[in-house]
Design a protein around this motif. Sequence first.
Motif, PDB file in Angstrom:
ATOM      1  N   GLU A 179       9.189  -4.501  -4.068  1.00 30.13           N
ATOM      2  CA  GLU A 179      10.543  -4.929  -4.248  1.00 30.13           C
ATOM      3  C   GLU A 179      11.183  -3.606  -3.573  1.00 30.13           C
ATOM      4  N   THR A 222       6.088  -0.205  -2.815  1.00 31.18           N
ATOM      5  CA  THR A 222       6.240  -1.214  -4.077  1.00 31.18           C
ATOM      6  C   THR A 222       6.877  -2.593  -3.356  1.00 31.18           C
ATOM      7  N   TRP A 247      13.595   2.139  -0.322  1.00 33.65           N
ATOM      8  CA  TRP A 247      12.202   1.621  -0.437  1.00 33.65           C
ATOM      9  C   TRP A 247      11.175   2.600  -0.142  1.00 33.65           C
ATOM     10  N   ASN A 248       9.960   2.787  -0.642  1.00 33.58           N
ATOM     11  CA  ASN A 248       8.942   3.841  -0.235  1.00 33.58           C
ATOM     12  C   ASN A 248       7.989   3.261   0.376  1.00 33.58           C
ATOM     13  N   GLN A 275      11.544   7.381  -1.870  1.00 33.17           N
ATOM     14  CA  GLN A 275      12.370   5.953  -1.059  1.00 33.17           C
ATOM     15  C   GLN A 275      13.276   6.257  -0.190  1.00 33.17           C
TER      16      GLN A 275
END
Length: 324
Positions: free
Chosen positions: A71, A69, A65-66, A293
């Motif tokens: 999701e 986003t 994950w960044n 991410q």
Amino acid sequence: MSTLTTEDRAGRLPAESPGRGPGRGRGRWGRWLTGWAFVLPAVALFLLMGVYTIGTGLALSFAKWNGLTPEWIWVGFQNYLDLLYADPVLAPELRRAAWNTFQVMVAVPALTVAISLPLAVALNSVRRLRGVLRSVYFLPYVTTGIAVYYAWRYVLEPDGAINVLLGSVGLGSLSQPQGFLGNPDTALPTLILVLVWSSVPVATLLYLSGLQAIDPNVIEAAHIDGAAPRQVLRRIVWPLLTPLTAAIVLLGVRDALHGFQIFLIMTNGGPGGHTDVLGLQVYRLSFMKELAQTLGLASALGWMLFAGALLLTLVNARLLRRIR
């Protein structure tokens, strides 16, 4: 002296006995609800900021994950494998950071104990200006850490106070033209000394409290039996202060595993990664990798550090029980 008749005893119902009436039950429930009403805000805050955050961080360690986003991309244990060996770029950096962390984790507690215990013994034996001396030695701990780190960085620069002092007393060969933090051979030892300087006050205060708790008659009896001060310190004082020593070592290990401020401010892991540590790697993966991410990697590394700290704590507690 009046006594109860047989009719009175037979006529008394169990519900009328003291402590069993309906009013008594309502009062107990009311106190219970009142207590929970006072505690509920703290419990709710703990559930929100503690349990939820910990659970989210653990789940994030199995995803990519960044931070932007909506999701997550679930990858399972791949984050942990990348940190250990799978990623050809990240894994070598982490191994080097782990080695630097290990050196700090061993050197800082050992030097802290070696300096703070004799210092506490000396301060404990002082009769005049004891309070002033204790305040002077405790001052580094209450000083703002970031300001102190910037001051140390200025002192350790190529034209800083230490190089100037060494040159003025004829020890210019020991000075560092590139600065103590710019030389790969002296950067990490210098940071270790700064960490020891900042951790000695707390350790000294703990040892002082332990020394004052020792029965003076035990020390006096040892002196009467002909024991030298060094023997008293080694045979009597040191064993009695073993629990405090274990706590001081554990604090030093904790700072080595999770601390990164001094490395970020003074060197940012340089020169060439020679002062890079695992705590600084977690910070970089969390905040310095824009649009990458890597938050899952940072969470996985944080949980690995937590597991290491927990394991060391359990080992420390086991050894302490054996010593006792």
